[in-house]
Write a protein that holds these residues in place. Structure first.
Motif, short mmCIF file in Angstrom:
data_model
loop_
_atom_site.label_atom_id
_atom_site.label_comp_id
_atom_site.label_asym_id
_atom_site.label_seq_id
_atom_site.Cartn_x
_atom_site.Cartn_y
_atom_site.Cartn_z
N LYS A 1 73.76 -70.21 59.47
CA LYS A 1 73.20 -69.63 60.68
C LYS A 1 72.68 -70.78 61.54
O LYS A 1 72.26 -71.82 61.02
N PRO A 2 72.71 -70.61 62.85
CA PRO A 2 72.29 -71.71 63.72
C PRO A 2 70.80 -72.03 63.54
O PRO A 2 69.98 -71.13 63.38
N GLU A 3 70.50 -73.31 63.57
CA GLU A 3 69.12 -73.73 63.44
C GLU A 3 68.91 -75.05 64.20
O GLU A 3 69.85 -75.81 64.39
N VAL A 4 67.68 -75.25 64.63
CA VAL A 4 67.30 -76.48 65.31
C VAL A 4 66.52 -77.33 64.31
O VAL A 4 65.58 -76.84 63.69
N VAL A 5 66.95 -78.57 64.14
CA VAL A 5 66.30 -79.48 63.20
C VAL A 5 65.63 -80.60 63.99
O VAL A 5 66.27 -81.25 64.82
N ILE A 6 64.34 -80.83 63.71
CA ILE A 6 63.57 -81.86 64.39
C ILE A 6 63.15 -82.89 63.35
O ILE A 6 62.59 -82.55 62.32
N CYS B 1 58.18 -94.61 67.38
CA CYS B 1 58.79 -93.39 66.85
C CYS B 1 59.86 -92.86 67.79
O CYS B 1 59.76 -93.02 69.01
N VAL B 2 60.85 -92.23 67.21
CA VAL B 2 61.86 -91.50 67.96
C VAL B 2 61.93 -90.11 67.35
O VAL B 2 62.03 -89.98 66.12
N THR B 3 61.85 -89.08 68.17
CA THR B 3 61.99 -87.71 67.70
C THR B 3 63.43 -87.27 67.98
O THR B 3 63.88 -87.33 69.12
N VAL B 4 64.11 -86.83 66.95
CA VAL B 4 65.50 -86.42 67.06
C VAL B 4 65.56 -84.89 67.00
O VAL B 4 64.99 -84.28 66.11
N VAL B 5 66.26 -84.30 67.96
CA VAL B 5 66.42 -82.85 68.02
C VAL B 5 67.91 -82.53 67.86
O VAL B 5 68.73 -82.97 68.66
N LYS B 6 68.23 -81.77 66.81
CA LYS B 6 69.62 -81.43 66.52
C LYS B 6 69.77 -79.91 66.52
O LYS B 6 68.89 -79.21 66.05
N GLY B 7 70.90 -79.42 67.03
CA GLY B 7 71.24 -78.01 66.90
C GLY B 7 70.93 -77.13 68.10
O GLY B 7 71.16 -75.92 68.03
N LEU B 8 70.41 -77.68 69.19
CA LEU B 8 70.13 -76.83 70.36
C LEU B 8 71.41 -76.26 70.95
O LEU B 8 71.40 -75.14 71.49
N ASP C 1 70.95 -81.03 80.08
CA ASP C 1 69.81 -80.40 80.76
C ASP C 1 68.57 -80.41 79.88
O ASP C 1 67.46 -80.63 80.36
N ALA C 2 68.76 -80.17 78.59
CA ALA C 2 67.63 -80.15 77.66
C ALA C 2 66.98 -81.53 77.57
O ALA C 2 65.74 -81.64 77.54
N SER C 3 67.78 -82.59 77.56
CA SER C 3 67.19 -83.93 77.47
C SER C 3 66.40 -84.26 78.74
O SER C 3 65.34 -84.88 78.66
N LYS C 4 66.88 -83.83 79.89
CA LYS C 4 66.13 -84.06 81.14
C LYS C 4 64.80 -83.32 81.12
O LYS C 4 63.76 -83.87 81.49
N ILE D 1 56.86 -80.17 70.38
CA ILE D 1 58.17 -79.78 70.89
C ILE D 1 58.53 -78.32 70.54
O ILE D 1 59.26 -77.67 71.26
N VAL D 2 57.98 -77.78 69.47
CA VAL D 2 58.33 -76.42 69.03
C VAL D 2 57.94 -75.40 70.09
O VAL D 2 58.74 -74.55 70.48
N GLU D 3 56.72 -75.48 70.55
CA GLU D 3 56.25 -74.55 71.58
C GLU D 3 57.07 -74.70 72.86
O GLU D 3 57.43 -73.71 73.50
N PHE D 4 57.38 -75.94 73.24
CA PHE D 4 58.15 -76.18 74.45
C PHE D 4 59.56 -75.58 74.33
O PHE D 4 60.06 -74.95 75.26
N VAL D 5 60.19 -75.76 73.18
CA VAL D 5 61.55 -75.25 72.99
C VAL D 5 61.57 -73.72 73.03
O VAL D 5 62.41 -73.11 73.69
N THR D 6 60.62 -73.08 72.34
CA THR D 6 60.61 -71.61 72.32
C THR D 6 60.25 -71.02 73.68
O THR D 6 60.72 -69.95 74.04
N ASP D 7 59.40 -71.72 74.46
CA ASP D 7 59.05 -71.23 75.79
C ASP D 7 60.19 -71.45 76.79
O ASP D 7 60.47 -70.59 77.63
N THR D 8 60.83 -72.61 76.73
CA THR D 8 61.87 -72.95 77.70
C THR D 8 63.16 -72.18 77.43
O THR D 8 63.82 -71.74 78.36
N TRP D 9 63.54 -72.05 76.18
CA TRP D 9 64.77 -71.35 75.82
C TRP D 9 64.42 -70.18 74.90
O TRP D 9 64.31 -70.34 73.69
N PRO D 10 64.25 -68.98 75.45
CA PRO D 10 63.85 -67.83 74.64
C PRO D 10 64.89 -67.42 73.59
O PRO D 10 64.58 -66.69 72.66
N ASP D 11 66.14 -67.87 73.73
CA ASP D 11 67.17 -67.54 72.74
C ASP D 11 66.94 -68.26 71.41
O ASP D 11 67.54 -67.89 70.40
N VAL D 12 66.09 -69.29 71.41
CA VAL D 12 65.82 -70.06 70.19
C VAL D 12 64.56 -69.49 69.55
O VAL D 12 63.45 -69.72 70.03
#
Length: 196
Positions: free
Chosen positions: A102-107, A117-124, A133-136, A168-179
């Motif tokens: 099932k699709p998932e976002v891994v941070i 530090c570098v934060t890596v976001v996979k699966g968006l 657009d997400a990186s911007k 980043i979790v709150e930002f992702v869920t607020d910006t993209w409600p499908d996640v």
């Protein structure tokens, strides 16, 4: 005086696991290979097949449960045919079974030089999010550099400078409600941990 070219070696590959037939015993599904080997290469494992037909019948029933038919015959009813199509699994080379994920976002937070530090976001992209657009948006929100790069598995991911893994979790869920938040995971000490 002409030298003759040697004949190429002909290798018999297993129809179940895809390995050369003499290596099936080392593969992950040797029990499932036995009916095929009995029919196509009985001379390779003569002591294995001395036991009788019961072993083959058991593995044939197991194969039908996985969605692979041992005999090549059609199913007797339409209900069985549709059920076997649903249970059919994707097989990878070497006989491994690919699970439907099932699709998932891994941070993941990667530390460089003990302080950067570098934060890596996979699966968006699995949720229909365009990564450029997400990186911007991530770069603008956290006032840092963010870029889309190819990861070690040749899949694209977003690298964001700085440790923003828990913001980043709150930002992702607020910006993209499908996640959904239940589909977001962190990698901590090599283990996948749910964000929720």
């Amino acid at each position: 005086m002409a030298t003759e070219k040697p004949e190429p070696v002909k290798v018999l590959y297993c129809g179940v696991c895809g390995l050369p037939a003499e290596y099936c015993e080392f593969g992950p599904d040797f029990d499932k290979c036995k009916p095929w080997l009995r029919e196509h290469a009985p001379d390779l494992y003569p002591d294995l097949f001395a036991g009788g037909e019961t072993d083959v019948e058991k593995t044939a029933e197991q194969l039908q449960g996985v969605g692979i038919s041992s005999g090549g015959g059609a199913a007797s009813s339409g209900g069985e045919a549709s059920a076997s199509k649903q249970e059919e699994v994707k097989r990878l080379p070497g006989g491994k079974i690919k699970k439907k994920e099932k699709p998932e976002v891994v941070i993941e937070k990667i530390v460089r030089n003990k302080r950067k530090c570098v934060t890596v976001v996979k699966g968006l992209e699995l949720f229909g999010v365009k990564l450029s657009d997400a990186s911007k948006k991530l770069g603008k929100k956290f006032a840092t550099g963010a870029s889309v790069v190819k990861g070690p598995t040749e899949k694209e991911q977003i690298d964001v400078q700085g440790d923003i893994s828990y913001d980043i979790v709150e930002f992702v869920t607020d910006t993209w409600p499908d996640v959904p938040e239940s589909a977001i995971f962190f990698i901590e000490d090599g283990k996948k941990v749910p964000a929720a």
